[in-house]
Design a protein around this motif. Sequence first.
Motif, PDB file in Angstrom:
ATOM      1  N   GLY A 337       2.476  63.911-100.266  1.00 13.91           N
ATOM      2  CA  GLY A 337       3.291  65.111-100.387  1.00 13.91           C
ATOM      3  C   GLY A 337       3.359  65.597-101.824  1.00 13.91           C
ATOM      4  O   GLY A 337       3.217  64.816-102.770  1.00 13.91           O
ATOM      5  N   GLN A 338       3.580  66.899-102.006  1.00 14.68           N
ATOM      6  CA  GLN A 338       3.735  67.473-103.345  1.00 14.68           C
ATOM      7  C   GLN A 338       5.204  67.725-103.621  1.00 14.68           C
ATOM      8  O   GLN A 338       5.860  68.500-102.928  1.00 14.68           O
ATOM      9  N   CYS A 339       5.724  67.063-104.654  1.00 15.37           N
ATOM     10  CA  CYS A 339       7.113  67.258-105.086  1.00 15.37           C
ATOM     11  C   CYS A 339       7.387  66.295-106.234  1.00 15.37           C
ATOM     12  O   CYS A 339       6.512  65.542-106.656  1.00 15.37           O
ATOM     13  N   ASP A 340       8.601  66.309-106.736  1.00 20.16           N
ATOM     14  CA  ASP A 340       9.053  65.324-107.717  1.00 20.16           C
ATOM     15  C   ASP A 340       9.641  64.142-106.958  1.00 20.16           C
ATOM     16  O   ASP A 340      10.445  64.324-106.037  1.00 20.16           O
ATOM     17  N   LEU A 341       9.264  62.926-107.352  1.00 21.22           N
ATOM     18  CA  LEU A 341       9.654  61.726-106.619  1.00 21.22           C
ATOM     19  C   LEU A 341      10.308  60.710-107.552  1.00 21.22           C
ATOM     20  O   LEU A 341       9.933  60.593-108.723  1.00 21.22           O
ATOM     21  N   VAL A 342      11.274  59.967-107.008  1.00 21.52           N
ATOM     22  CA  VAL A 342      11.902  58.862-107.739  1.00 21.52           C
ATOM     23  C   VAL A 342      11.037  57.624-107.537  1.00 21.52           C
ATOM     24  O   VAL A 342      11.004  57.043-106.456  1.00 21.52           O
ATOM     25  N   THR A 361       3.886  65.108-108.250  1.00 18.40           N
ATOM     26  CA  THR A 361       2.589  65.122-107.573  1.00 18.40           C
ATOM     27  C   THR A 361       2.145  66.554-107.307  1.00 18.40           C
ATOM     28  O   THR A 361       2.966  67.460-107.154  1.00 18.40           O
ATOM     29  N   LYS A 362       0.826  66.741-107.254  1.00 14.95           N
ATOM     30  CA  LYS A 362       0.239  68.055-107.008  1.00 14.95           C
ATOM     31  C   LYS A 362      -0.732  67.946-105.838  1.00 14.95           C
ATOM     32  O   LYS A 362      -1.525  67.004-105.764  1.00 14.95           O
ATOM     33  N   LEU A 363      -0.676  68.917-104.946  1.00 11.37           N
ATOM     34  CA  LEU A 363      -1.475  68.907-103.728  1.00 11.37           C
ATOM     35  C   LEU A 363      -2.800  69.629-103.954  1.00 11.37           C
ATOM     36  O   LEU A 363      -2.842  70.714-104.536  1.00 11.37           O
ATOM     37  N   VAL A 364      -3.879  68.988-103.517  1.00  7.49           N
ATOM     38  CA  VAL A 364      -5.213  69.587-103.559  1.00  7.49           C
ATOM     39  C   VAL A 364      -5.787  69.490-102.142  1.00  7.49           C
ATOM     40  O   VAL A 364      -6.300  68.445-101.745  1.00  7.49           O
ATOM     41  N   SER A 368      -3.352  64.566-102.686  1.00 10.38           N
ATOM     42  CA  SER A 368      -2.583  64.943-103.874  1.00 10.38           C
ATOM     43  C   SER A 368      -2.812  63.905-104.963  1.00 10.38           C
ATOM     44  O   SER A 368      -3.454  62.880-104.746  1.00 10.38           O
ATOM     45  N   TYR A 369      -2.285  64.192-106.135  1.00  8.76           N
ATOM     46  CA  TYR A 369      -2.400  63.237-107.235  1.00  8.76           C
ATOM     47  C   TYR A 369      -1.152  63.326-108.102  1.00  8.76           C
ATOM     48  O   TYR A 369      -0.413  64.313-108.073  1.00  8.76           O
ATOM     49  N   ILE A 370      -0.913  62.263-108.867  1.00  9.14           N
ATOM     50  CA  ILE A 370       0.208  62.246-109.809  1.00  9.14           C
ATOM     51  C   ILE A 370      -0.260  62.928-111.088  1.00  9.14           C
ATOM     52  O   ILE A 370      -1.167  62.444-111.766  1.00  9.14           O
ATOM     53  N   GLY A 371       0.353  64.059-111.406  1.00  9.64           N
ATOM     54  CA  GLY A 371      -0.042  64.810-112.585  1.00  9.64           C
ATOM     55  C   GLY A 371       0.866  64.590-113.776  1.00  9.64           C
ATOM     56  O   GLY A 371       0.472  64.847-114.917  1.00  9.64           O
ATOM     57  N   PRO A 523       0.320  67.772 -96.894  1.00  9.75           N
ATOM     58  CA  PRO A 523      -1.005  68.298 -96.536  1.00  9.75           C
ATOM     59  C   PRO A 523      -1.157  68.356 -95.020  1.00  9.75           C
ATOM     60  O   PRO A 523      -0.535  67.573 -94.289  1.00  9.75           O
ATOM     61  N   GLU A 524      -1.948  69.295 -94.551  1.00  9.36           N
ATOM     62  CA  GLU A 524      -2.194  69.388 -93.120  1.00  9.36           C
ATOM     63  C   GLU A 524      -3.222  68.346 -92.708  1.00  9.36           C
ATOM     64  O   GLU A 524      -4.314  68.298 -93.270  1.00  9.36           O
ATOM     65  N   ASP A 525      -2.859  67.536 -91.734  1.00 12.35           N
ATOM     66  CA  ASP A 525      -3.774  66.537 -91.175  1.00 12.35           C
ATOM     67  C   ASP A 525      -4.561  65.825 -92.272  1.00 12.35           C
ATOM     68  O   ASP A 525      -5.788  65.878 -92.307  1.00 12.35           O
TER      69      ASP A 525
END
Length: 576
Positions: A337-342, A361-364, A368-371, A523-525
């Motif tokens: 998932g893309q968002c800010d996480l603890v 995290t950023k969704l591609v 996704s990846y930790i940016g 992300p979808e599927d």
Amino acid sequence: MKTFCLAIAATLISGAAATGPARFDYDGTPSGNNKCALINVIMDESGSMTGDQNFMKTRVLPKLGQTLHSATYGYDDVFLCSAGFGYGTAHYANNANYYHMGCTKITAAGDIINMNVVDWLSYGSTEDGWLAMKQGMADVYAQIEGVNLLNNCASIDKNMILVTDEDRDCTTYVNKSWLKWKIYDNGYILNVVVDICIGHVGISSASSCRGSYAPDANKFGMQISSGGGDATVFEYSSTAASHYVEQAVTNTWYDSYVWHDAGTADHYSDLVIDEAGAVWNINSMRCTLPGVAEAFADVFVIIKALELSGPDDRGESSSNGDPHFTTWKKEHYEYHGQCDLVLAKDPAFAGGLGLDIQIRTKLVRFWSYIGSAAIRIGADILEIQGHGSEQDAKYWINFERKGSLSTVGGFPVRIADIDDGSKGIQRVTYEIDLGSKYPGQMIVIRTFKEFVNVRVVGATAEAFGSAVGMWGDFRTGHTLARDGVTVLSDFSEFGSEWQVLPSDEMLFYTTEEPQFPQKCIEPEDPRGQRRRRLDESSISETEAEKACSALKDPMDRKDCVYDILATQDLDMVGAF
């Protein structure tokens, strides 16, 4: 009654060695399938202990058995052994009046199968808890209620509970340093329930823990660290979900605010300094104020369960750029998932200085990846971003781009660039050295291109014992929800649970969507899309495996192969 005795010769003590059932081999390796717990109770049998004995066998031990068998902790077998010491009759084999009571099991319903094991007596004489602990470990049965521990158990988590209201009357040949080493060498976490009162600096009596007016009886126990200079006090709270809160005491010698009966500090409290166990207030267990004794039982059981099921003494947790998470218990999972996480949150870190680690995290498409990662220790915030194509480290200290960076929260920071000579800076590593307070431990943040990796090296319960978040709950090792009770096995649900909330105080210098109450963008599927991408890959799995072959951790190698195939970039091995 309290009678002092002379030191006992080793030849007399040797007569205490029990015969009968074969004894447990602490050097043996468990080879079974069950998750097992071993509770070893060492009980004072002097005349004043009747109520404490009944409290342990009717309230604490049944509740502990039920809790450990519950879905939260998941123990298959809970074994119980016990020994008594201090009862002055001739049938004891030594002048320290030690007697092994035997071993049994506690069922999921909390029933102690053989009640003779906890049929302690109370008639005071000479006593030595050190000898009782030493011999109590040696007398554990290899087979309990028909179950061979080493053959049946895959793991055996051990907890020793000493209960006494006196110091050592009878000083045997047992050496304190050796005993402390032996307890932990045998794999036990020690808890001592003794005659103390946790009060205020200069306390000179136990009056505030006893009687109808006992304001300090709600301070049930404490873990002691930093050689005795820091502590975490477990204090009763009727409003807290677990009936207690943790209060940090820092830079204060524990004996200055804890009243001890006679030599109790030297004899028993010192045994748990800088270890995972705790010292407990027997006066809280005896308290007649409404709700206090009942809450003591609840809190004592919770802490014991957390200790038993917690991670190994030293562990490593991590989160890699294409989000692969490794919990404190070394469980691997993904969340895209893309968002800010603890990632981790521990208000008690470093004696109340506090620690927060958040990732962005950023969704591609389907992954996704930790940016970015942001770490707060005390009042300092260090944010680190992946540097992408920039040939420079990207960090902010207290929201200042590339400000002067030497420490975070008083802990030194080291920055190292890795340049292969042809492609410029490939990796930047930031090391926050926690060694001044927690030897051998550090937080390592490494960037590779736009990817960020966060890792804790050498983590111990002393440093991270209260940590919660995406790395899981340190004490239990479980992926717990924010309520501290619910275990979440669906990692998509778990990730959403630990989205940064306003109450977490977002640490990044800019705000990016989504922010709560907006949900993390999923992300979808992801599995289906990623599988199709892997099938169409121009880099073969063999090539990816070869690129990742130098990685030592099998799960790192697996994640590395997956990421190379997903990103179509053989250089992704540099992210590990």
